[in-house]
Motif scaffolding. Structure first.
Motif, PDB file in Angstrom:
ATOM      1  N   ALA A 129     -26.917  -9.713 -44.114  1.00 45.53           N
ATOM      2  CA  ALA A 129     -25.500  -9.816 -44.443  1.00 45.53           C
ATOM      3  C   ALA A 129     -24.723  -9.168 -43.301  1.00 45.53           C
ATOM      4  CB  ALA A 129     -25.195  -9.113 -45.760  1.00 45.53           C
ATOM      5  N   PHE A 130     -23.720  -9.875 -42.819  1.00 44.61           N
ATOM      6  CA  PHE A 130     -22.868  -9.385 -41.747  1.00 44.61           C
ATOM      7  C   PHE A 130     -21.518  -9.051 -42.365  1.00 44.61           C
ATOM      8  CE2 PHE A 130     -26.124 -12.033 -40.014  1.00 44.61           C
ATOM      9  CZ  PHE A 130     -26.527 -11.370 -38.868  1.00 44.61           C
ATOM     10  N   VAL A 131     -21.157  -7.772 -42.300  1.00 40.34           N
ATOM     11  CA  VAL A 131     -19.980  -7.274 -43.008  1.00 40.34           C
ATOM     12  C   VAL A 131     -18.905  -6.860 -42.005  1.00 40.34           C
ATOM     13  CG1 VAL A 131     -19.130  -5.556 -44.653  1.00 40.34           C
ATOM     14  CG2 VAL A 131     -21.472  -6.449 -44.886  1.00 40.34           C
ATOM     15  N   ASP A 133     -16.164  -4.572 -41.481  1.00 38.19           N
ATOM     16  CA  ASP A 133     -16.053  -3.294 -42.174  1.00 38.19           C
ATOM     17  C   ASP A 133     -14.894  -2.426 -41.675  1.00 38.19           C
ATOM     18  OD1 ASP A 133     -17.190  -1.736 -44.259  1.00 38.19           O
ATOM     19  OD2 ASP A 133     -18.165  -0.439 -42.782  1.00 38.19           O
ATOM     20  N   GLY A 134     -13.753  -3.067 -41.439  1.00 41.34           N
ATOM     21  CA  GLY A 134     -12.568  -2.314 -41.042  1.00 41.34           C
ATOM     22  C   GLY A 134     -12.781  -1.509 -39.781  1.00 41.34           C
ATOM     23  N   ASP A 135     -12.418  -0.229 -39.818  1.00 41.30           N
ATOM     24  CA  ASP A 135     -12.508   0.634 -38.630  1.00 41.30           C
ATOM     25  C   ASP A 135     -13.942   0.902 -38.192  1.00 41.30           C
ATOM     26  OD1 ASP A 135      -9.771   0.757 -38.517  1.00 41.30           O
ATOM     27  OD2 ASP A 135      -9.637   2.655 -39.619  1.00 41.30           O
ATOM     28  N   SER A 136     -14.911   0.514 -38.997  1.00 42.57           N
ATOM     29  CA  SER A 136     -16.322   0.691 -38.631  1.00 42.57           C
ATOM     30  C   SER A 136     -16.926  -0.577 -38.041  1.00 42.57           C
ATOM     31  CB  SER A 136     -17.139   1.147 -39.847  1.00 42.57           C
ATOM     32  OG  SER A 136     -16.734   2.437 -40.236  1.00 42.57           O
ATOM     33  N   GLY A 137     -16.090  -1.564 -37.745  1.00 41.78           N
ATOM     34  CA  GLY A 137     -16.552  -2.757 -37.049  1.00 41.78           C
ATOM     35  C   GLY A 137     -17.479  -3.636 -37.851  1.00 41.78           C
ATOM     36  N   LEU A 138     -18.496  -4.159 -37.196  1.00 41.79           N
ATOM     37  CA  LEU A 138     -19.469  -5.056 -37.803  1.00 41.79           C
ATOM     38  C   LEU A 138     -20.673  -4.260 -38.277  1.00 41.79           C
ATOM     39  CD1 LEU A 138     -20.472  -8.005 -38.321  1.00 41.79           C
ATOM     40  CD2 LEU A 138     -21.509  -7.889 -36.038  1.00 41.79           C
ATOM     41  N   GLN A 139     -21.056  -4.448 -39.532  1.00 41.90           N
ATOM     42  CA  GLN A 139     -22.255  -3.820 -40.082  1.00 41.90           C
ATOM     43  C   GLN A 139     -23.250  -4.921 -40.445  1.00 41.90           C
ATOM     44  OE1 GLN A 139     -22.640  -0.378 -40.298  1.00 41.90           O
ATOM     45  NE2 GLN A 139     -20.705  -0.401 -39.167  1.00 41.90           N
ATOM     46  N   ILE A 140     -24.522  -4.687 -40.131  1.00 42.09           N
ATOM     47  CA  ILE A 140     -25.574  -5.663 -40.405  1.00 42.09           C
ATOM     48  C   ILE A 140     -26.526  -5.059 -41.432  1.00 42.09           C
ATOM     49  CG2 ILE A 140     -27.406  -7.086 -39.422  1.00 42.09           C
ATOM     50  CD1 ILE A 140     -25.920  -6.818 -36.706  1.00 42.09           C
ATOM     51  N   ILE A 141     -26.598  -5.712 -42.597  1.00 40.85           N
ATOM     52  CA  ILE A 141     -27.355  -5.185 -43.732  1.00 40.85           C
ATOM     53  C   ILE A 141     -28.469  -6.156 -44.098  1.00 40.85           C
ATOM     54  CG2 ILE A 141     -27.168  -4.291 -46.089  1.00 40.85           C
ATOM     55  CD1 ILE A 141     -25.298  -2.889 -44.052  1.00 40.85           C
ATOM     56  N   ASP A 142     -29.681  -5.648 -44.217  1.00 41.61           N
ATOM     57  CA  ASP A 142     -30.827  -6.445 -44.665  1.00 41.61           C
ATOM     58  C   ASP A 142     -30.773  -6.518 -46.186  1.00 41.61           C
ATOM     59  OD1 ASP A 142     -33.365  -7.332 -45.550  1.00 41.61           O
ATOM     60  OD2 ASP A 142     -34.335  -6.537 -43.760  1.00 41.61           O
ATOM     61  N   VAL A 143     -30.628  -7.746 -46.721  1.00 42.03           N
ATOM     62  CA  VAL A 143     -30.514  -7.939 -48.168  1.00 42.03           C
ATOM     63  C   VAL A 143     -31.735  -8.661 -48.734  1.00 42.03           C
ATOM     64  CG1 VAL A 143     -27.989  -7.839 -48.206  1.00 42.03           C
ATOM     65  CG2 VAL A 143     -29.126 -10.054 -47.833  1.00 42.03           C
ATOM     66  N   SER A 144     -32.859  -8.609 -48.020  1.00 37.32           N
ATOM     67  CA  SER A 144     -34.064  -9.282 -48.510  1.00 37.32           C
ATOM     68  C   SER A 144     -34.509  -8.713 -49.848  1.00 37.32           C
ATOM     69  CB  SER A 144     -35.195  -9.201 -47.480  1.00 37.32           C
ATOM     70  OG  SER A 144     -35.457  -7.863 -47.122  1.00 37.32           O
ATOM     71  N   ASN A 145     -34.241  -7.424 -50.077  1.00 40.53           N
ATOM     72  CA  ASN A 145     -34.459  -6.820 -51.384  1.00 40.53           C
ATOM     73  C   ASN A 145     -33.084  -6.425 -51.916  1.00 40.53           C
ATOM     74  OD1 ASN A 145     -35.057  -5.346 -53.647  1.00 40.53           O
ATOM     75  ND2 ASN A 145     -36.303  -3.802 -52.601  1.00 40.53           N
ATOM     76  N   PRO A 146     -32.461  -7.281 -52.746  1.00 42.14           N
ATOM     77  CA  PRO A 146     -31.093  -7.010 -53.192  1.00 42.14           C
ATOM     78  C   PRO A 146     -30.937  -5.677 -53.925  1.00 42.14           C
ATOM     79  CG  PRO A 146     -31.748  -9.243 -53.775  1.00 42.14           C
ATOM     80  CD  PRO A 146     -32.972  -8.549 -53.265  1.00 42.14           C
ATOM     81  N   ALA A 147     -32.006  -5.190 -54.525  1.00 45.18           N
ATOM     82  CA  ALA A 147     -31.926  -3.930 -55.252  1.00 45.18           C
ATOM     83  C   ALA A 147     -31.846  -2.735 -54.313  1.00 45.18           C
ATOM     84  CB  ALA A 147     -33.134  -3.779 -56.181  1.00 45.18           C
ATOM     85  N   SER A 148     -32.231  -2.939 -53.058  1.00 44.15           N
ATOM     86  CA  SER A 148     -32.246  -1.825 -52.109  1.00 44.15           C
ATOM     87  C   SER A 148     -31.924  -2.318 -50.698  1.00 44.15           C
ATOM     88  CB  SER A 148     -33.623  -1.148 -52.149  1.00 44.15           C
ATOM     89  OG  SER A 148     -33.616  -0.007 -51.327  1.00 44.15           O
ATOM     90  N   PRO A 149     -30.683  -2.750 -50.452  1.00 44.20           N
ATOM     91  CA  PRO A 149     -30.318  -3.211 -49.106  1.00 44.20           C
ATOM     92  C   PRO A 149     -30.428  -2.067 -48.088  1.00 44.20           C
ATOM     93  CG  PRO A 149     -28.642  -3.795 -50.721  1.00 44.20           C
ATOM     94  CD  PRO A 149     -29.585  -2.843 -51.383  1.00 44.20           C
ATOM     95  N   VAL A 150     -30.720  -2.437 -46.845  1.00 39.15           N
ATOM     96  CA  VAL A 150     -30.919  -1.460 -45.778  1.00 39.15           C
ATOM     97  C   VAL A 150     -30.078  -1.860 -44.566  1.00 39.15           C
ATOM     98  CG1 VAL A 150     -32.639  -0.461 -44.207  1.00 39.15           C
ATOM     99  CG2 VAL A 150     -33.285  -1.029 -46.546  1.00 39.15           C
ATOM    100  N   ARG A 151     -29.396  -0.894 -43.961  1.00 41.66           N
ATOM    101  CA  ARG A 151     -28.624  -1.167 -42.743  1.00 41.66           C
ATOM    102  C   ARG A 151     -29.586  -1.367 -41.575  1.00 41.66           C
ATOM    103  NH1 ARG A 151     -26.466   1.405 -38.228  1.00 41.66           N
ATOM    104  NH2 ARG A 151     -24.355   0.746 -37.637  1.00 41.66           N
ATOM    105  N   ARG A 152     -29.410  -2.491 -40.863  1.00 39.33           N
ATOM    106  CA  ARG A 152     -30.246  -2.779 -39.698  1.00 39.33           C
ATOM    107  C   ARG A 152     -29.563  -2.400 -38.393  1.00 39.33           C
ATOM    108  NH1 ARG A 152     -34.712  -2.254 -41.683  1.00 39.33           N
ATOM    109  NH2 ARG A 152     -35.489  -3.857 -43.055  1.00 39.33           N
TER     110      ARG A 152
END
Length: 193
Positions: A129-131, A133-152
């Protein structure tokens, strides 16, 4: 021939645009919050309804819309994207929320990731997931396990990231006063301008 409009304080509106010179309103549903964006899947419209979270509206009959279900996210739902049975909600100060909508009458939260900024847009490509995120720019989150997403990874754009689109190995970020920023995401752990 139909346009589905997120009409802020007036909720969801459906407009017949078969005659572009004379569009006409077919129906609407006044959501309890402020309709920010809409995602369509079959006969359902998923509305990011700001402080009232996710609203799921049956649009099978444009003249008679009705709410099938809803989920109150913790912050301000600004954008919704539906992929399969999951709705990815950009939820302002609470980041990304992942809602299981397989039963539209009773959606449930599967997981989420509280990004460092204020999430206003999300796109999903594969398991990422590419978010925006306002003043924090672009965040890339691994959502392969929706119960426990991880920032990549992430990239701190110079402005305030408001929108994002992904094509191939590039993320295109609408960055407020800094305009368009193009980020190489071929290595999600180390994105490059």
């Amino acid at each position: 021939n139909l346009a589905y409009v997120a009409d802020y304080s007036q909720g969801l509106q459906i407009i017949d645009v078969s005659n572009p010179a004379n569009p006409s309103r077919l129906g609407g549903y006044d959501t309890p919050g402020l309709a920010e964006t809409i995602a369509l899947m079959g006969n359902l419209a998923y509305v990011a309804d700001n402080g009232h979270g996710l609203q799921i509206i049956d649009v099978s009959n444009p003249a008679y819309l009705w709410r099938r279900g809803s989920y109150g996210t913790p912050a301000d739902a600004r954008k919704v994207l539906v992929a399969g049975s999951q709705a990815f909600v950009s939820d302002g100060d609470y980041g990304l929320q992942i809602i299981d909508v397989s039963n539209p009458v009773s959606p449930i939260r599967r997981g989420g990731y509280d990004t460092p900024g204020s999430a206003s847009d999300t796109v999903v490509a594969g398991n990422l997931a590419f978010v925006a995120d306002g003043d924090s720019g672009l965040q890339i989150i691994d959502v392969s396990n929706p119960a426990s997403p991880v920032r990549r990874g992430g990239y701190d754009t110079p402005g305030s990231a408001r929108g994002v689109a992904v094509a191939g190995s590039r993320a295109y970020v609408g960055d407020g006063y800094s305009g368009l920023q193009i980020i190489d995401i071929s290595n999600p752990a180390n994105p490059q301008w």
